[in-house]
Design a protein around this motif. Structure first.
Motif, mmCIF file in Angstrom:
data_model
loop_
_atom_site.group_PDB
_atom_site.id
_atom_site.type_symbol
_atom_site.label_atom_id
_atom_site.label_comp_id
_atom_site.label_asym_id
_atom_site.label_seq_id
_atom_site.Cartn_x
_atom_site.Cartn_y
_atom_site.Cartn_z
ATOM 1 N N MET A 120 -76.518 9.274 1.778
ATOM 2 C CA MET A 120 -75.953 9.114 0.442
ATOM 3 C C MET A 120 -76.942 8.430 -0.480
ATOM 4 O O MET A 120 -77.113 8.816 -1.633
ATOM 5 N N VAL A 121 -77.616 7.424 0.035
ATOM 6 C CA VAL A 121 -78.551 6.675 -0.798
ATOM 7 C C VAL A 121 -79.847 7.447 -0.970
ATOM 8 O O VAL A 121 -80.425 7.493 -2.065
ATOM 9 N N GLY A 122 -80.268 8.070 0.118
ATOM 10 C CA GLY A 122 -81.493 8.848 0.042
ATOM 11 C C GLY A 122 -81.393 9.922 -1.025
ATOM 12 O O GLY A 122 -82.310 10.121 -1.833
ATOM 13 N N THR A 123 -80.255 10.605 -1.056
ATOM 14 C CA THR A 123 -80.131 11.687 -2.032
ATOM 15 C C THR A 123 -79.746 11.149 -3.412
ATOM 16 O O THR A 123 -79.949 11.814 -4.420
ATOM 17 N N LEU A 124 -79.224 9.929 -3.437
ATOM 18 C CA LEU A 124 -78.930 9.294 -4.734
ATOM 19 C C LEU A 124 -80.211 9.149 -5.550
ATOM 20 O O LEU A 124 -80.216 9.295 -6.774
ATOM 21 N N ILE A 125 -81.296 8.885 -4.845
ATOM 22 C CA ILE A 125 -82.567 8.706 -5.552
ATOM 23 C C ILE A 125 -82.937 9.989 -6.289
ATOM 24 O O ILE A 125 -83.236 9.973 -7.486
ATOM 25 N N LEU A 126 -82.869 11.092 -5.554
ATOM 26 C CA LEU A 126 -83.237 12.357 -6.203
ATOM 27 C C LEU A 126 -82.215 12.747 -7.267
ATOM 28 O O LEU A 126 -82.542 13.378 -8.271
ATOM 29 N N MET A 127 -80.989 12.337 -7.057
ATOM 30 C CA MET A 127 -79.962 12.635 -8.054
ATOM 31 C C MET A 127 -80.355 11.990 -9.389
ATOM 32 O O MET A 127 -80.241 12.606 -10.443
ATOM 33 N N THR A 128 -80.813 10.768 -9.336
ATOM 34 C CA THR A 128 -81.197 10.068 -10.561
ATOM 35 C C THR A 128 -82.511 10.617 -11.104
ATOM 36 O O THR A 128 -82.592 11.036 -12.258
ATOM 37 N N VAL A 129 -83.516 10.597 -10.244
ATOM 38 C CA VAL A 129 -84.842 11.017 -10.687
ATOM 39 C C VAL A 129 -84.845 12.491 -11.089
ATOM 40 O O VAL A 129 -85.480 12.872 -12.070
ATOM 41 N N VAL C 262 -75.198 -0.629 -0.156
ATOM 42 C CA VAL C 262 -76.217 -0.209 0.803
ATOM 43 C C VAL C 262 -77.493 -1.035 0.646
ATOM 44 O O VAL C 262 -78.090 -1.475 1.626
ATOM 45 N N ILE C 263 -77.887 -1.268 -0.587
ATOM 46 C CA ILE C 263 -79.079 -2.088 -0.813
ATOM 47 C C ILE C 263 -78.846 -3.477 -0.247
ATOM 48 O O ILE C 263 -79.756 -4.109 0.287
ATOM 49 N N GLY C 264 -77.611 -3.923 -0.329
ATOM 50 C CA GLY C 264 -77.284 -5.233 0.225
ATOM 51 C C GLY C 264 -77.115 -5.226 1.736
ATOM 52 O O GLY C 264 -76.643 -6.182 2.307
ATOM 53 N N GLY C 265 -77.485 -4.130 2.372
ATOM 54 C CA GLY C 265 -77.542 -4.138 3.828
ATOM 55 C C GLY C 265 -76.282 -3.718 4.540
ATOM 56 O O GLY C 265 -76.116 -3.966 5.728
ATOM 57 N N ILE C 266 -75.354 -3.082 3.828
ATOM 58 C CA ILE C 266 -74.140 -2.632 4.501
ATOM 59 C C ILE C 266 -74.321 -1.176 4.898
ATOM 60 O O ILE C 266 -74.622 -0.342 4.058
ATOM 61 N N LEU C 267 -74.153 -0.911 6.181
ATOM 62 C CA LEU C 267 -74.372 0.457 6.647
ATOM 63 C C LEU C 267 -73.184 1.335 6.292
ATOM 64 O O LEU C 267 -72.042 0.965 6.525
ATOM 65 N N LEU C 268 -73.480 2.516 5.747
ATOM 66 C CA LEU C 268 -72.395 3.421 5.385
ATOM 67 C C LEU C 268 -71.674 3.959 6.615
ATOM 68 O O LEU C 268 -70.570 4.455 6.523
ATOM 69 N N THR C 269 -72.320 3.850 7.774
ATOM 70 C CA THR C 269 -71.665 4.328 8.976
ATOM 71 C C THR C 269 -70.664 3.306 9.504
ATOM 72 O O THR C 269 -69.916 3.595 10.425
ATOM 73 N N GLY C 270 -70.682 2.138 8.908
ATOM 74 C CA GLY C 270 -69.671 1.157 9.262
ATOM 75 C C GLY C 270 -70.107 0.176 10.326
ATOM 76 O O GLY C 270 -71.037 0.426 11.087
ATOM 77 N N GLY C 271 -69.434 -0.961 10.347
ATOM 78 C CA GLY C 271 -69.638 -1.916 11.412
ATOM 79 C C GLY C 271 -70.684 -2.997 11.183
ATOM 80 O O GLY C 271 -70.704 -3.974 11.908
ATOM 81 N N PHE C 272 -71.533 -2.813 10.205
ATOM 82 C CA PHE C 272 -72.594 -3.796 9.974
ATOM 83 C C PHE C 272 -72.657 -4.226 8.520
ATOM 84 O O PHE C 272 -72.425 -3.413 7.619
ATOM 85 N N GLY C 273 -73.024 -5.435 8.304
ATOM 86 C CA GLY C 273 -73.259 -5.880 6.944
ATOM 87 C C GLY C 273 -72.701 -7.254 6.667
ATOM 88 O O GLY C 273 -71.888 -7.781 7.422
ATOM 89 N N TYR C 274 -73.201 -7.840 5.605
ATOM 90 C CA TYR C 274 -72.714 -9.137 5.175
ATOM 91 C C TYR C 274 -72.097 -8.988 3.805
ATOM 92 O O TYR C 274 -72.553 -8.191 2.993
ATOM 93 N N LEU C 275 -71.110 -9.815 3.546
ATOM 94 C CA LEU C 275 -70.375 -9.642 2.301
ATOM 95 C C LEU C 275 -71.098 -10.181 1.071
ATOM 96 O O LEU C 275 -70.651 -9.973 -0.041
ATOM 97 N N VAL C 276 -72.211 -10.906 1.264
ATOM 98 C CA VAL C 276 -73.001 -11.249 0.071
ATOM 99 C C VAL C 276 -73.845 -10.061 -0.334
ATOM 100 O O VAL C 276 -74.402 -10.027 -1.425
#
Ligand code: ATP
Ligand code: ATP
Ligand code: MG
Ligand code: MG
Lengths: 325, 326, 353, 511
Positions: A120-129, C262-276
């Motif tokens: 989702m994030v990988g393709t988000l980049i191309l979506m924007t750019v 996601v940038i904050g380190g939460i995996l979209l697949t679930g199970g990992f991440g911090y709430l900050v």
């Protein structure tokens, strides 16, 4: 396996039936200037771009990925093609657009397969750019072309039917061939279900991912050709906006799970047809524009409920109880 | 209110040392060697029309040594525009130009600009604020008037006593241009019992959608349609294609009127496919420049500086075509 | 061998790496901006990151719970817009401001719970349900009005304009406080409540969670309810910020919220991440935007390209740091015969949240 | 209530899955203070019985009584509330959480409303010590091996149980010591009056720990017996439904290997994972890898197959030398690898049995060299018959098969590639006695026909019976080799314990 396709088919039939009763002349068809003409043909024609993109998306979703950049890639491809028409021969312009689409897919694939970025994030980049690039190519303007031969792709007729239908059918058959006559289908479903096991069995998930994203990029580029040729212009800003949502919807309505694994190409095609029929119906019904969203939301929920085993079970149990009680 | 470059924590940031001359009254003319910095927050580049506006501003200010232009593109997001204005304030620009994406929601940030003594000029769309003094002037056209002009010209051209069924291609649902162009048009049409809007649907201001919606209209109402009113030229151009593919002659069988006045629309008029385009002028650069200079010179400005606009059809459009810039 | 163990023990745990790399890169970006542009390095610019993004922080934090269970909520942006329209139109009719806020929160809770129920009860995919939710919320606001409504309610105005001064004349808004409180509560809930840990368990494996006897259906419904609630709260905060209700507000913001998570380190697949994480993610994209704005000469398309490129750079660097530190995970085999040494150094995993 | 009173009673329980009658009118009685074995072939319905009891699957019909009162558990949670705690066959824990959390989630200790992490960690360490485990409970569970995970799952269940404890093949990945540890705990619980249901395919364990045995066959009840009164052979006879003779226990009689070396690994090393190992396998030879849990056997297999990359060392296959390997390359070079963790690295859950079987063969042939459906079906059918995979159809999803049958499918996958060297990591894990014997026979037959086999098994006896030679690993290092008549459990255990033998050849580095 084939039971999965019943639900999207039912939904499609339902909406066509609705049209039969409520939209006069919906099924009317006539032959004018040697080609078929009517709402149904229009729907097929209109659905072609979504269909093509959704087919690519089906593969991506089968590997438990997602590609939200397809709208931007569509815009880029259209922009490339139209800006090159007149500068280079037509076939080169089209080829360039397809190559650019494949490159976009490659880019996504590398980010996701080799750098391990989440889809989702990988393709988000191309979506924007991507949209930026498309605008860069057109310099923010709506580029137009009066090339008749280019226009043929999106609005020409062949054997009495819109040419775009043939393109969509070709893409469908090609991918179907890959699925049924090569091991791509097996490998894709295997990696989508259990990446580790597949790797142990000698499948190379990364290569599969890369391939799948390239196909998806190509499909988006083909859709870009269809869309831009249909209006003989490239609108970098609006072409393909939100199309990823429709495409994903088509895939899911078609029975492919977003959790990866099994995928159903025919289902996807029917899903795309369903979405387009819905849109066209809404337009011809004269539904006030501000209601469209709500209608769409309700229909989507109904269709997915119909697909849900648990929902159907609920009714079966109810009817069972009713019989007993 | 305190002025922004004041004491306290701000002094701890290196950026704030020195060069803070305009905390005084803005009317004082700037030092001869100092450029007038203009921050321009543009909505985005969603259409050729908007791009022409951007280009006009860039040409006007970019080529003028007296000015320095800071351009920010909001990509259709109001939040981004608000952020941009905040950024301009913290950069201490001399004037802010804003093409607001929507009418509402500007109060707070405009107050901040006011507190920082920075004049704000609105371009092409206005804002709804309780306190009119939050912005200096609005430069732009009147969407309602555009809608009215479109309807009036159509009735003039087709004849008031003819039975005319109109289909309307609306802009993005909720966009102020769409709302007002519909409102103005409706007002005039409602006054004439012979004219009826039979279908109305959003074409999102785009050519592709305009074509698709028009196709559906033609399928369901076909020969019943005598006129199309599109909220912008792009949708009209899409509709024209749909009409042609349906087998009718746009401009002859179906009367087509739209708003904006982009070059392609003039070409369509020349080709006899489009009947009328109501101009909505994007070339606001020169007017904005004049306004800023007047403001700097301490003159009072009109609250609404109307842009120069016209309605084009027939020969008039063909004559104007060679001079169209966008 | 000993040395090996020591080094491995010292490793920062995978979750932490992402947070650290995000922080590091934020500092880097901020530094770059400060060096390049005058006026960038000031308290107010820093505070503005929070003021301008308070609503996004709240929404992304709520969304994070959903993502950690392995789900997704695409409806958040529409709900925010819907709430803005609802509050504006209710206020216009003269309703009490606090009553309006209460109604909005209830709407959010009900909306989220309904989505969660559909997803859980009928085993529908969250993408589809929340996509429909997105259409529905946007569409529903059109039923109220297609215009934008300005809010003139004095309570809203005063909250909106209230400035909390910190370090001199620089200020933050009430919304920033609300956002930070939400983040603090989320962090607490994630680490110190049974529900919070269960959310992680469900994200790790839904099937196992069921078999371990966790009330998975309730948890699923609850996370979507939280997301709905946070969207509504974000909607209220956004309404303070905008002082208007409009259904075209925040088109596509759901992607910003997801990206922040996601940038904050939460995996979209679930199970990992911090709430900050979401907070950091939001700040990161805020800085990117601020840099682009300070740059001030980019045309529309170059703006898009630049934002995307910086985003790419950020994610890439993050990946590189993570991959480099991660190497291969050690499989630690404790057995009755050869008990492994206890490794006290990995406290980092839990003391760091 | 006293020991011996009926604790749990299931009456006339039936369960049908699409195409499979998994249980028909099964009765089961568990008494207080007993360990009760549930036995049966793979796919007999043992796990299904447990799952309907604990509410994972709804039962079609039947009644359950606990302490004489009828109960219905609609979910594992409800079963837990009723005092039934279960370790399911496929370990069901959340590997993303820490060990401590896995032990306590659902009932985390709290202080003033907040989770008391300190207490939880202390409690966990104490709890694990009961099973003689010494782990860093703050680490995430994924950092530990399957065996440890199994122990953690057991610890959780043991700690939560009040009344009934169900263990579905808990010992399948444990070694002897750990099994003893578990038995000690089980005996203690039994003496405290608990009823324990114990599923296993290890007959020795059944005789060691259980008081009573219930046998299922094809989803139907065969009968309930007292362990002490049932002989081993009649137990097996009841299970498989035909006379069971000692000949079914296949043993290696003569060696059939030739001098030709199929695979030779020279000083394969991987930092932090395994110290230099050198090993060669000849054509038709069966080599065993022995060692305790965590001795590095699987790691070594992973290196050969290219799942992990070796830091140094070379591998020779036939005439070619390889510095690096990957699974695809390995398969093309004629290596097959049946990994130990079936759920994670073996099955592809959503695919059918047929697809699972042809997967590796297809990967070997390449993506465009598609095996026609007809051929696929032929292959699948051949192995379903050969390995006696119990399934209604080859188009059944593999995750609907019983654990042991899944294992057979994976085995079939590798046999289908017609490898030159087959690496089997715990090939008989979870497989019933009857089939175990068949698999052993299969291994021997394959070896006879010229296939080389590298086998890793925690059941030493099994390895001794098939192998020509056994290489012993300890602490991720090669410590020695035994062959021929010297191969017996005692000598191997001795070598493991002492690390003696050929240790000069592989000098110990480090501590
Ligand atoms: N979810 C399911 N769907 C369809 N069939 C199933 C499902 N679960 C089990 N079965 C079938 O039910 C039968 C009994 O399986 P079960 O898992 O109870 O066997 P088992 O006795 O535990 O065997 P093993 O010793 O191999 O674990 C098998 O034929 C299996 O294929
Ligand atoms: N990257 C690594 N760094 C350090 N130690 C490692 C690493 N990978 C594996 N180990 C250790 O290597 C040892 C070998 O594990 P392996 O799984 O090969 O054991 P095994 O003998 O096959 O046992 P089992 O019977 O459980 O499979 C384990 O103790 C494990 O902790
Ligand atoms: Mg079982
Ligand atoms: Mg092993």
């Amino acid at each position: 396996m084939h039971t999965k396709i019943i639900w999207p088919l039912t939904a499609l039939a339902a909406i066509l039936l609705f049209n039969l009763f409520f939209v006069p002349g919906f099924f009317h068809m006539e032959i004018k200037d040697g080609h078929l003409f009517g709402s149904l043909i229009d729907i097929l024609n209109r659905a072609a771009p979504i269909m093509v993109i959704a087919i690519g998306m089906t593969l991506v979703i089968a590997k438990e990925g997602i590609d939200i950049s397809v709208g931007s890639v569509l815009a880029i491809a259209g922009a490339v093609a139209i800006s090159l028409i007149g500068v280079v021969p037509l076939w080169m312009a089209i080829g360039a657009a397809l190559i650019v689409g494949a490159l976009c897919g490659l880019w996504n694939g590398v980010l996701i397969a080799y750098l391990g970025i989440q889809p989702m994030v990988g393709t988000l980049i191309l979506m924007t750019v991507g949209r930026g690039i498309a605008q860069l190519i057109t310099e923010g303007k709506v580029l137009t072309t009066d090339s008749k031969s280019y226009g043929f792709i999106g609005k020409g007729f062949f054997l009495g039917l819109p040419f775009s239908i043939f393109i969509a059918a070709f893409v469908f058959l090609l991918v179907l061939y890959l699925k049924k006559r090569t091991a791509l289908g097996l490998f894709l479903e295997a990696t989508g279900t259990n990446k580790v096991s597949s790797e142990y069995a000698g499948v190379e998930p990364r290569k599969i991912y890369l391939f799948v994203y390239i196909v998806c990029g190509l499909c988006a580029a083909i859709a870009g050709l269809l869309v831009s040729s249909n209006i003989s212009s490239a609108d970098a800003n609006n072409a393909g906006l939100w199309i990823e949502l429709d495409a994903i919807l088509a895939v899911v309505i078609g029975g492919t799970s977003m959790r990866g694994g099994r995928f159903f190409l025919a289902g996807t095609v029917i899903g795309a047809l369903f979405i387009q029929s819905l849109t066209t119906t809404i337009y011809s019904m004269g539904v006030p524009p501000e209601r469209i969203m709500v209608v769409k939301a309700i229909v989507v929920i109904i269709v997915s409920l119909m697909q849900s085993d648990r929902f159907r079970q609920m009714f079966q149990q109810k009817s069972k109880k009713a019989v007993i009680g | 209110g305190s002025n922004n470059g004041g004491s306290g924590g701000a002094s701890s940031s290196p950026a704030n040392t020195g060069t803070n001359t305009e905390s005084a009254a803005p009317a004082s003319s700037p030092a001869a060697d100092k450029k007038i910095v203009l921050g321009f927050s543009q909505i985005g580049a969603e259409s050729g029309w908007r791009d022409a506006e951007t280009q006009s501003i860039k040409d006007t200010f970019g080529n003028d040594p007296q000015f320095e232009l800071k351009f920010s593109d909001a990509q259709q997001k109001q939040e981004n525009q608000i952020k941009a204005i905040r950024t301009f304030i913290s950069q201490k620009v001399d004037a802010i130009a804003l093409a607001p994406v929507v009418e509402s929601g500007w109060e707070t940030v405009l107050e901040e600009a006011k507190a920082a003594n920075i004049p704000v000029f609105l371009l092409d769309r206005t804002v709804k604020v309780s306190d009119e003094s939050l912005y200096t002037s609005f430069i732009g056209s009147d969407f309602i008037l555009e809608g009215q002009n479109a309807a009036k010209t159509m009735i003039d051209q087709l004849g008031a006593d003819k039975q005319v069924n109109i289909v309307e291609l609306q802009g993005t649902v909720g966009a102020s241009a769409a709302n007002d162009r519909q409102k103005g048009f409706q007002e005039i049409v409602d006054a004439n019992p012979n004219y009826k809007i039979i279908k109305s649907q959003s074409g999102d201001f785009t050519r592709a959608k305009g074509k698709e919606v028009m196709e559906a209209f033609l399928k369901s109402d076909g020969k019943n349609i005598q006129a199309v009113y599109a909220h912008n030229d792009d949708m009209a151009l899409g509709a024209i294609q749909a009409i042609e593919e349906y087998g009718l002659k746009p401009g002859t069988d179906i009367f087509v009127v739209s708003v904006d006045g982009i070059k392609a629309a003039f070409e369509a008029i020349r080709d006899g496919k489009l009947n009328v385009t109501v101009e909505c002028n994007p070339l606001l650069g020169p007017q904005l420049k004049q306004a800023i200079l007047d403001y700097q010179a301490g003159q009072t400005l009109e609250k609404w500086i109307k842009s120069d606009e016209d309605v084009y059809f027939g020969q008039k459009a063909i004559d104007a075509l060679p001079n169209r810039l966008y | 061998m000993k040395l090996e163990r020591m080094r491995l023990g010292l490793r920062i745990n995978q979750n932490n790496i992402i947070i650290f790399s995000t922080l590091l890169l934020i500092l880097l970006l901020y530094g770059a901006g400060s060096v390049l542009y005058t006026g960038f390095f000031s308290w107010q610019v820093f505070f503005n990151l929070f003021i301008d993004n308070a609503y996004l922080i709240i929404v992304a934090t709520g969304l994070a719970f959903v993502i950690i269970t392995g789900g997704i909520d695409l409806s958040v942006a529409s709900v925010v817009a819907f709430i803005s329209v609802v509050s504006a139109s209710l206020l216009q009719q003269g309703m009490n401001a606090y009553a309006v806020m209460a109604i909005c929160l209830i709407i959010g809770i009900l909306f989220g719970a309904a989505q969660g129920y559909l997803i859980q009860r009928f085993d529908l995919h969250p993408w589809i349900v929340t996509l429909a939710g997105m259409f529905l919320a946007r569409g529903a606001s059109y039923f109220i009005t297609t215009q934008s409504i300005v809010i003139e309610n004095p309570t809203y105005l005063s909250i909106s304009k209230y400035k909390i001064h910190l370090v001199g004349s620089n200020f933050i808004s009430v919304s920033v406080i609300i956002a930070l409180v939400v983040v603090a509560l989320a962090v607490y809930a994630a680490k110190y409540t049974e529900f919070g840990r269960a959310v992680f368990a469900v994200g790790g494996s839904e099937k196992s969670s069921v078999l371990m006897g966790l009330p998975v259906p309730r948890i699923t419904v609850l996370v979507y309810t939280i997301s709905g609630f946070c969207s509504a709260l974000g909607g209220i905060v956004f309404t303070f910020y905008m002082l208007s209700g409009y259904n075209l507000h925040l088109m596509g913001m759901e992607m910003d919220a997801i990206a922040a998570c996601v940038i904050g380190g939460i995996l979209l697949t679930g199970g990992f991440g911090y709430l900050v994480g979401p907070l950091l993610g939001v700040i990161c994209s805020g800085i990117i935007q601020t840099i682009v704005m300070f740059q001030g000469t980019l045309s529309s398309w170059w703006t898009k390209i630049a934002v995307g490129f910086l985003l790419f750079l950020f994610i890439l660097l993050q990946r590189v740091i993570v991959i480099r530190r991660q190497r291969r995970r050690v499989i630690n085999h404790g057995s009755t015969m050869t008990p492994p040494q206890l490794q006290p150094l990995t406290n980092a995993e839990y003391s760091k949240l | 209530m006293r020991s011996g009173d009926v604790l749990l009673k299931m009456e006339e329980v039936s369960k049908t899955f699409p195409g499979v009658k998994a249980l028909s009118d099964v009765n089961f009685t568990l008494r207080q203070g007993e360990v009760h074995a549930l036995m049966g072939e793979n796919g007999a319905g043992k796990s299904t019985l447990i799952k309907v009891l604990t509410g994972v699957h709804p039962m079609d019909q039947g009644k359950v009584y606990l302490n004489g009162r009828p109960i219905v558990a609609r979910s594992p949670l409800e079963a837990q509330h009723l005092g039934i705690s279960t370790v399911y066959q496929e370990i069901n824990l959340c590997t993303n959480l820490s060990v401590a959390e896995n032990l306590y989630i659902g009932r985390l200790p709290r202080r003033r409303g907040a989770i008391d992490w300190k207490k939880m960690h202390a409690d966990s360490e104490q709890l694990l010590r009961r099973l003689n485990l010494n782990l860093d409970v703050k680490k995430s569970l994924s950092d530990y091996s399957v065996a440890i995970q199994q122990m953690v799952a057991i610890a959780r269940a043991v700690d939560m149980s009040s009344g009934v404890l169900i263990l579905d093949e808990p010992t399948s990945s444990l070694d002897a010591q750990e099994v003893q540890q578990l038995f000690a705990v089980m005996r203690k619980l039994r003496d405290e009056g608990m009823g324990i249901v114990f599923v296993t395919h290890f007959l020795d364990q059944v005789y060691e720990i259980t008081d009573r045995i219930t046998i299922l066959r094809n989803g139907s009840l065969v009968g309930e017996y007292e362990t002490s009164k049932l002989s081993k052979s009649s137990l097996v006879t009841h299970m498989i439904g035909r006379e069971w003779k000692e000949e079914d226990e296949h043993r290696k009689t003569e060696s059939s290997y030739t001098p030709e070396v199929v695979m030779a690994a020279k000083s394969l090393t991987r930092a932090g994972s395994i110290k230099p190992v050198s090993l060669s396998v000849r054509k038709g030879e069966v080599v065993g890898l022995a060692g305790l849990l965590g001795s590095g056997r699987s790691e070594f297999a992973n290196l050969i197959f290219g799942i992990d990359q070796a830091d140094s060392g070379v591998m020779t296959l036939g005439a070619e030398q390889f510095q690096s390997m990957n699974p695809k390359k390995a398969i093309r070079q004629g290596i097959g690898f049946c990994p130990e963790d079936r759920k994670i690295a073996g099955i592809v859950g959503e695919l059918t049995i047929r697809e699972n079987i042809v997967l590796a063969l297809q990967a070997k042939k390449g993506i465009f060299n598609y095996i026609p459906l007809k051929k696929q079906q032929e292959i699948a059918q051949r192995f379903i018959d050969l390995l006696r995979i119990k399934t209604p159809s080859m188009e059944q999803r593999i995750d609907n098969l019983s654990g042991g049958n899944q294992q057979k499918v994976i085995l079939a996958r590798w046999l289908a590639t017609e490898p030159k060297l087959l690496i089997l990591d715990e090939p008989t894990r979870g497989i019933d006695v009857g089939s175990k014997g068949e698999i052993r026979r299969l291994i021997l037959d394959l070896a006879k026909s010229g296939l080389s086999i590298l086998i890793i098994s925690s059941e030493l006896q099994e390895m001794i019976e098939c192998a020509d030679r056994i290489v012993v690993l300890r602490d991720r290092m090669q410590v020695g080799e035994i062959s021929g008549g010297d191969m017996n459990e005692a000598s191997i255990m001795k070598m493991i314990a002492e690390g003696g033998g050929t240790s000069e050849q592989y000098p110990q580095t480090g501590s």
